[in-house]
Design an enzyme around this catalytic site. Sequence first.
Site, mmCIF file in Angstrom:
data_model
loop_
_atom_site.group_PDB
_atom_site.id
_atom_site.type_symbol
_atom_site.label_atom_id
_atom_site.label_comp_id
_atom_site.label_asym_id
_atom_site.label_seq_id
_atom_site.Cartn_x
_atom_site.Cartn_y
_atom_site.Cartn_z
ATOM 1 C CB SER A 238 -0.969 -0.074 0.970
ATOM 2 O OG SER A 238 -0.521 0.889 2.012
ATOM 3 C CE LYS A 239 -2.342 6.793 -2.408
ATOM 4 N NZ LYS A 239 -3.081 7.095 -3.985
#
Length: 472
Positions: A238-239
């Site tokens: 996930s960013k």
Amino acid sequence: MSSAPRFRFAPSPTGFFHVGGARTALYNWALAKRLGGTFVLRIEDTDEARNQPEWTQGIIDALAWIGVRQDDPTFQGPYFQSQYAEAHVEAAQRLFAEGKAYYCDLTSEQIQERSKTNGKQGYDGYSRDRGLEAGPGRVLRFRVPEGQTIVNDLVRGRVEFANETIEDFVLLRGNGSPMFLLANVVDDITMRVSHVVRAEEHLPNTPKQQMIWDALGQTPPVWAHVPVLVNEQRKKLSKRRDKVALEQFRDEGYLPEAMINYLMTLGWAPQGETEIVPWSTIERDFKLEDVNHSPAFFDLKKLAAFNGEYIRAMSTDEFFEAAQPFLVGENIPWTPAQFDEAKFRAMAPLAQTRLVLMTELPMLVDFLFLDEPLIDEDSWNKTFGSTDGVEMLNDAIAALSTGLDWNHDSLKLCIEATGAARGLKLGKAQAPIRVAVTGRTIGPPLFEALELMGEEQVMKRLRAAAERLASA
Ligand code: GLU
């Protein structure tokens, strides 16, 4: 459909380029190249808030960095989804005219209200037979047929979906704008896409999209959903939590060849003993049928190891060239006037053996150009915190002042013998010299570096260190 396959990569611009997207792009690219097909880049830019021209340029630049180049004849595009809105609406209207889609005026509150009493999750098909025409606030829904939808996926195999689990999904919003599912299919049809190779998170969309292909009288493409990337805790990358921007890896000094090779191995393995293979092998051997469907661990340590291998595999000239961008810029401690190209050329092969990232290069060579080493205080304290370190330095100064031949072999023998007299192994014996001369405990092979620096400079630094210690 013409016989040459047409692949596509269809990113939604987000402002940075996700490594998962890079892997998907590379899979499509490898196949298009091997099969003499086409790679279509389509920017899915229908979310207007996210429609920034510089983001498209970012995608093009990031792709070029991993070898997916616009100037290659295999590459087509970029096309912009927003420019095909008319075709999306036309297709939807055709489905409506043929009774394959219908309008509905229920609000989401009303849908929720109904699901409380009819026991159905989500939309229950309320407007299927109400014969509504288009109108403000009315969405157009696809009439999901009875039966089941079978998706034949080259990676996942045969995946069956019971149609009763799929609600009549929306094609056009209440304001008439097309939804992703529809736009994505219509564009694939328009662009004559034969293979949809994309991230696994789109698998649940696939039965719906296959129904749209069928309803529009088109043969669906070959599907392939490639495995999700996970972090060390086996959570989807996930960013917010993980490092996922390709640009960041680029800026940190990863080599594109290492990145490309590593990304390809996330779900696929080359045949043979090693996973480190050149692009020509990848292009020759990569097949979707060989892609694994379990989640792929995006292992930063392994990526770093790949990078180190690629750095070491470069010829001296290639390394010298690759090093250039990392020798200039804000964080470089030497001035251009201090830089000595001949010394750098001599030192480069030594530094090359020790690097994991190209950005570490200045730290390995800066001592050559600066008048005084940049002392890392942790290294200093660790090394000279004991009397051993201090005394070893003094002994080394005495031993090196006896007029020995200033070459790495005799320097090594001298320090080895001096250390042995104090009961120190070479590693311990050389640490004080390394810190005094280079400023750090970690650096290039020491004796070669001392030879290169020359006697005068080395002795000056050793004495300066001894003086600092004496006056402390
Ligand atoms: N724009 C979609 C995304 O970035 C891609 C959809 C597709 O590949 O079909 O997730």
